[in-house]
Design an enzyme around this catalytic site. Structure first.
Site, PDB file in Angstrom:
ATOM      1  N   CYS A   1      14.753  -2.308   4.828  1.00 35.32           N
ATOM      2  CA  CYS A   1      14.519  -1.628   5.649  1.00 35.32           C
ATOM      3  C   CYS A   1      13.301  -2.863   6.378  1.00 35.32           C
ATOM      4  O   CYS A   1      13.104  -2.149   6.922  1.00 35.32           O
ATOM      5  CB  CYS A   1      12.790  -1.400   4.185  1.00 35.32           C
ATOM      6  SG  CYS A   1      11.937  -2.299   3.177  1.00 35.32           S
TER       7      CYS A   1
ATOM      8  N   ASN B   1      11.721  -8.239   8.613  1.00 35.42           N
ATOM      9  CA  ASN B   1      11.050  -8.728   9.470  1.00 35.42           C
ATOM     10  C   ASN B   1      10.396  -9.965   8.730  1.00 35.42           C
ATOM     11  O   ASN B   1      10.002 -10.669  10.314  1.00 35.42           O
ATOM     12  CB  ASN B   1       9.607  -7.343   9.625  1.00 35.42           C
ATOM     13  CG  ASN B   1      10.394  -5.916  10.076  1.00 35.42           C
ATOM     14  OD1 ASN B   1      11.175  -5.888  10.857  1.00 35.42           O
ATOM     15  ND2 ASN B   1       9.950  -5.356   9.871  1.00 35.42           N
ATOM     16  N   ASP B   2       9.427  -9.551   8.293  1.00 32.07           N
ATOM     17  CA  ASP B   2       8.644 -10.790   7.564  1.00 32.07           C
ATOM     18  C   ASP B   2       9.804 -12.294   6.961  1.00 32.07           C
ATOM     19  O   ASP B   2       9.285 -13.227   7.170  1.00 32.07           O
ATOM     20  CB  ASP B   2       7.382 -10.771   6.137  1.00 32.07           C
ATOM     21  CG  ASP B   2       6.748 -10.212   6.954  1.00 32.07           C
ATOM     22  OD1 ASP B   2       6.501  -9.831   7.451  1.00 32.07           O
ATOM     23  OD2 ASP B   2       6.338  -8.728   6.094  1.00 32.07           O
TER      24      ASP B   2
ATOM     25  N   ARG C   1       5.029   3.044   4.252  1.00 23.63           N
ATOM     26  CA  ARG C   1       4.155   1.689   3.667  1.00 23.63           C
ATOM     27  C   ARG C   1       2.855   2.720   3.425  1.00 23.63           C
ATOM     28  O   ARG C   1       1.817   2.949   4.403  1.00 23.63           O
ATOM     29  CB  ARG C   1       4.257   1.476   5.869  1.00 23.63           C
ATOM     30  CG  ARG C   1       4.944   0.585   6.016  1.00 23.63           C
ATOM     31  CD  ARG C   1       5.057   0.389   7.944  1.00 23.63           C
ATOM     32  NE  ARG C   1       6.673  -0.783   7.606  1.00 23.63           N
ATOM     33  CZ  ARG C   1       7.422  -0.877   7.961  1.00 23.63           C
ATOM     34  NH1 ARG C   1       7.699  -0.187   9.088  1.00 23.63           N
ATOM     35  NH2 ARG C   1       8.005  -1.952   8.468  1.00 23.63           N
TER      36      ARG C   1
ATOM     37  N   GLU D   1      10.936 -10.181   0.992  1.00 24.66           N
ATOM     38  CA  GLU D   1      10.900 -10.872   2.579  1.00 24.66           C
ATOM     39  C   GLU D   1      10.005 -11.760   2.460  1.00 24.66           C
ATOM     40  O   GLU D   1       9.897 -12.242   3.407  1.00 24.66           O
ATOM     41  CB  GLU D   1       9.851  -9.866   3.070  1.00 24.66           C
ATOM     42  CG  GLU D   1       8.023  -9.656   1.720  1.00 24.66           C
ATOM     43  CD  GLU D   1       7.714  -8.443   2.271  1.00 24.66           C
ATOM     44  OE1 GLU D   1       7.452  -7.536   3.733  1.00 24.66           O
ATOM     45  OE2 GLU D   1       7.133  -7.740   1.763  1.00 24.66           O
TER      46      GLU D   1
ATOM     47  N   HIS E   1      -2.292  17.753  19.119  1.00 28.22           N
ATOM     48  CA  HIS E   1      -0.688  18.557  18.316  1.00 28.22           C
ATOM     49  C   HIS E   1       0.216  19.054  19.118  1.00 28.22           C
ATOM     50  O   HIS E   1       1.000  19.236  19.112  1.00 28.22           O
ATOM     51  CB  HIS E   1      -2.262  19.705  17.901  1.00 28.22           C
ATOM     52  CG  HIS E   1      -2.332  18.982  16.880  1.00 28.22           C
ATOM     53  ND1 HIS E   1      -3.838  19.919  15.768  1.00 28.22           N
ATOM     54  CD2 HIS E   1      -1.927  18.613  15.588  1.00 28.22           C
ATOM     55  CE1 HIS E   1      -3.687  19.522  15.493  1.00 28.22           C
ATOM     56  NE2 HIS E   1      -2.693  18.570  14.646  1.00 28.22           N
TER      57      HIS E   1
ATOM     58  N   ARG F   1       5.938   2.001  -1.555  1.00 28.92           N
ATOM     59  CA  ARG F   1       5.975   0.428  -1.151  1.00 28.92           C
ATOM     60  C   ARG F   1       4.126   0.759  -1.289  1.00 28.92           C
ATOM     61  O   ARG F   1       3.306   0.771  -1.185  1.00 28.92           O
ATOM     62  CB  ARG F   1       6.156  -0.108  -0.009  1.00 28.92           C
ATOM     63  CG  ARG F   1       5.160  -1.594  -0.039  1.00 28.92           C
ATOM     64  CD  ARG F   1       5.387  -2.766   1.076  1.00 28.92           C
ATOM     65  NE  ARG F   1       4.866  -2.331   2.542  1.00 28.92           N
ATOM     66  CZ  ARG F   1       5.380  -2.726   3.592  1.00 28.92           C
ATOM     67  NH1 ARG F   1       6.572  -2.898   3.983  1.00 28.92           N
ATOM     68  NH2 ARG F   1       4.706  -2.496   5.071  1.00 28.92           N
TER      69      ARG F   1
ATOM     70  N   ARG G   1       5.429 -12.760  13.795  1.00 28.97           N
ATOM     71  CA  ARG G   1       6.613 -12.007  14.510  1.00 28.97           C
ATOM     72  C   ARG G   1       5.726 -11.711  15.299  1.00 28.97           C
ATOM     73  O   ARG G   1       5.887 -10.488  16.110  1.00 28.97           O
ATOM     74  CB  ARG G   1       6.569 -10.780  13.519  1.00 28.97           C
ATOM     75  CG  ARG G   1       5.369 -10.646  12.550  1.00 28.97           C
ATOM     76  CD  ARG G   1       6.107  -9.862  11.138  1.00 28.97           C
ATOM     77  NE  ARG G   1       5.683  -8.298  11.122  1.00 28.97           N
ATOM     78  CZ  ARG G   1       6.430  -7.809  10.540  1.00 28.97           C
ATOM     79  NH1 ARG G   1       6.779  -8.036   9.098  1.00 28.97           N
ATOM     80  NH2 ARG G   1       6.160  -6.489  10.654  1.00 28.97           N
TER      81      ARG G   1
HETATM   82  C1  PEP Z   1       9.340  -5.973   6.639  1.00 29.80           C
HETATM   83  O1  PEP Z   1       8.653  -6.912   6.616  1.00 29.80           O
HETATM   84  O2  PEP Z   1      10.394  -5.959   7.022  1.00 29.80           O
HETATM   85  C2  PEP Z   1       9.288  -4.664   6.239  1.00 29.80           C
HETATM   86  C3  PEP Z   1       9.779  -3.384   6.703  1.00 29.80           C
HETATM   87  O3  PEP Z   1       7.780  -4.881   6.569  1.00 29.80           O
HETATM   88  P1  PEP Z   1       6.299  -4.488   7.293  1.00 29.80           P
HETATM   89  O4  PEP Z   1       7.318  -4.716   8.708  1.00 29.80           O
HETATM   90  O5  PEP Z   1       5.533  -3.584   6.938  1.00 29.80           O
HETATM   91  O6  PEP Z   1       6.060  -5.952   7.461  1.00 29.80           O
HETATM   92 MG    MG Z   2       7.222  -6.803   5.782  1.00 30.67          MG
END
Ligand code: PEP
Ligand code: MG
Length: 566
Positions: free
Chosen positions: A499, A451-452, A293, A428, A187, A329, A462
């Site tokens: 995102c 990201n994906d 998430r 994605e 904390h 999500r 990744r």
């Molecule tokens: C992504 O894939 O860009 C995403 C936001 O989801 P995560 O990073 O949780 O896979």
């Molecule tokens: Mg993703």
């Protein structure tokens, strides 16, 4: 100059004298006493007093707008009503021990129980029990703990700081915080983050003889320099000025529109992992949540979370952030996020495997538990539901059918559901991006998970550090898919956000805005820097110039757009 290393909790530079913070050490009478009733009475009086103090700290934090930290003291006050804890202390006193002895042993045993738990969160709670033990002893010994911090502004160095000690500190005298122990889940770390004090923990080697010495805490580099060399002073003083100027400017952007110079408005939302991030959303003035998430609700649990447990987490976030839109999500488990209790088969290529919506569609009851929890929570705020890892239209349709089924069940049970819940999908996969026109017919919004999308478009794992050289976060193929997805969405009145991490990349902000992105969802700390970036952008300068000279130039592509379409 001496340099002591630790673990960074909050970035920043603090310059000043060190104050070693030492909590009082009490000598506890080990001898047996005859008046047991008197000890029980002293114990009870101390318990009531500490509980009142915790409630007062709760009120204080609420008044100062620190909901998160207020919760710590609320929990402390509740802990002091714990019958097991009280009974174990009473039992010790019934053997003829003093109230102090009973508090020491009874509270230590409870702390030990937390310490031995597997879950890091619960382990960190042992510090709360120790905090209460110390407060009880302070009262029983009649100690004056008011002046442990000294009277001058200083960088405080402590073994570890209990939440109630931290909150009692005079903030105007606190330049930065260093602890020898502590965990990033503690904390104190939470408090430090919410107060934004430059902080490092686990700085094991710093010694008490540093008390009163001049030092610079550089938590960017996770270290503190004691009696620093002149070049360190010059460099870090300059860095501190720079930070202050930047921060002051960014703070002024709270409440200001996220709008370019020529009037293009974009929504800046935050990515979060659960209720613990509510404060960060508010503090950083995010306009909503573009990605909750929800798998963290599953990852934080030892067993498959029940509908009620999930409902409680979603309700807390929706309620805490209303009337902002909160996009949750559905569970994105699999690939790098594995959970034992899900009992998923080992796969050769987990990133291309049984993950996210694929699991949900094959484990209908599991999926329905989450959807029911989301629908039940929907009346407590403004909910959006988003499905991850979509590649085909039928998947979206099946998700929506199951959602409808859950709605009907809940209605039959007499449960309330919000009238409007926006439905969206993550884009994605290249498949989703390339089929965005068809997918858009099914949903209210798209959110680009870059990201994906980058991983699957470029065939770059990744997680792999070996592929650094081949990885290009601005790869033209990814950028083209982003642009085309935005355009496809808009053809069907489907709004489009980003995102993934690229959403916070200031080098791309202007391109994204030019392409008409509606929302950028980023980690809360990136909100104000991004708002700054947006407010300094001027899209009119990119508008087509019809002059002959410009027409002649038009064949020569420039910048990112050039890379995309040359
Ligand atoms: C992504 O894939 O860009 C995403 C936001 O989801 P995560 O990073 O949780 O896979
Ligand atoms: Mg993703």
């Amino acid at each position: 100059m001496q340099t002591f290393k630790g673990t960074k909790i909050v970035n920043g530079i603090a310059i000043g004298k060190i104050k070693i913070y030492k909590a009082p050490v009490y000598e506890i009478n080990e001898e047996l006493v005859s008046d047991i009733a008197a000890e029980l009475e002293r114990f009870e009086a101390a318990r009531v007093k500490v509980q009142e103090d915790q409630n007062a700290l709760y009120e204080k934090e609420i008044k100062e707008g620190h909901k998160d930290t207020a919760g710590i003291f609320e929990a402390h006050a509740i802990m002091l009503d714990d019958e097991d804890l009280i009974d174990s202390c009473k039992e010790i006193m019934s053997e003829g021990h003093t109230a102090e002895f009973a508090v020491r042993d009874g509270f230590e045993a409870a702390a030990e129980m937390f310490r031995n738990m597997d879950d890091e969160y619960f382990q960190a709670r042992s510090a709360d029990v120790i905090d209460l033990k110390n407060s009880m002893l302070d009262v029983l010994f009649g100690a004056d703990t008011a002046n442990l911090q000294g009277t001058e502004p200083a960088i405080l160095v402590a073994e570890d700081l209990a939440p109630s000690e931290t909150v009692k500190l005079d903030k105007s005298l606190l330049l930065g915080l260093v602890t020898r122990q502590g965990s990033s889940n503690s904390h104190t770390a939470i408090l430090a983050r919410s107060m934004n004090w430059p902080t490092i923990i686990q700085c094991h080697d710093i010694t008490d003889d540093c008390d009163g010495k001049f030092a610079i805490l550089d938590s960017y580099n996770s270290c503190i320099y004691v009696e620093p060399a002149q070049y360190v002073i010059d460099e870090l003083t300059a860095k501190q000025h720079e930070d202050r100027e930047k921060e002051a400017k960014l703070q002024q952007l709270k409440g200001k529109p996220s709008e370019t110079k020529d009037g293009y408005k974009v929504r800046l939302y935050a990515n979060i992992g659960g209720p613990k991030d509510i404060n960060a959303v508010i503090e950083n003035d995010a306009e909503g949540v573009g990605l909750f998430r929800s798998e963290f609700v599953y990852l934080d649990s030892k067993t498959d979370p029940t509908e009620d447990e999930q409902f409680a987490a979603y309700k807390k976030v929706l309620e805490g952030l209303a009337p902002r839109l909160v996009i949750i999500r559905t569970c994105d488990i699999g690939a790098d996020k594995t959970i034992d209790y899900m009992k998923l088969d080992k796969e050769e290529n987990p990133a291309l495997g049984f993950r996210a919506v694929r699991i949900c569609l094959n484990r209908r009851e599991f999926f329905k538990r989450q959807l029911r929890a989301l629908l039940r929570a929907s009346t407590f705020g403004n909910l959006g539901i988003m499905f991850p890892m979509i590649i085909s239209k039928w998947e979206v349709q099946e998700c929506k059918e199951i959602l409808e089924e859950c709605k009907k069940e809940l209605q039959a049970e007499g449960k309330a559901i919000a009238e409007k819940i926006e439905i969206g999908i993550m884009i994605e996969t290249p498949a989703a991006a390339l089929c965005a026109d068809e997918l858009a017919e099914e949903v209210d919004f798209f959110s680009l998970g870059t990201n994906d999308l980058t991983q699957y478009t470029c065939a770059i794992d990744r997680q792999s550090a070996n592929l650094e050289r081949f990885s290009d976060t601005h790869h033209p193929a990814v950028l083209r898919l982003i642009r085309e997805t935005i355009e496809a969405g808009h053809r069907h009145n489907t709004w489009v956000g980003i995102c993934g991490e690229l959403g916070a990349d200031p080098e791309l902000t202007e391109e994204f805005l030019k392409w008409g992105v509606d929302e950028l969802s980023v980690n809360p700390k990136s909100i104000l820097p991004l708002r700054d970036r947006v407010r300094n952008a001027d899209l009119s300068k990119h508008k087509e110039d019809k002059s002959p000279a410009a027409q002649a130039e038009a064949g020569k592509p420039k910048g990112l757009l050039g890379r995309l379409f040359s």
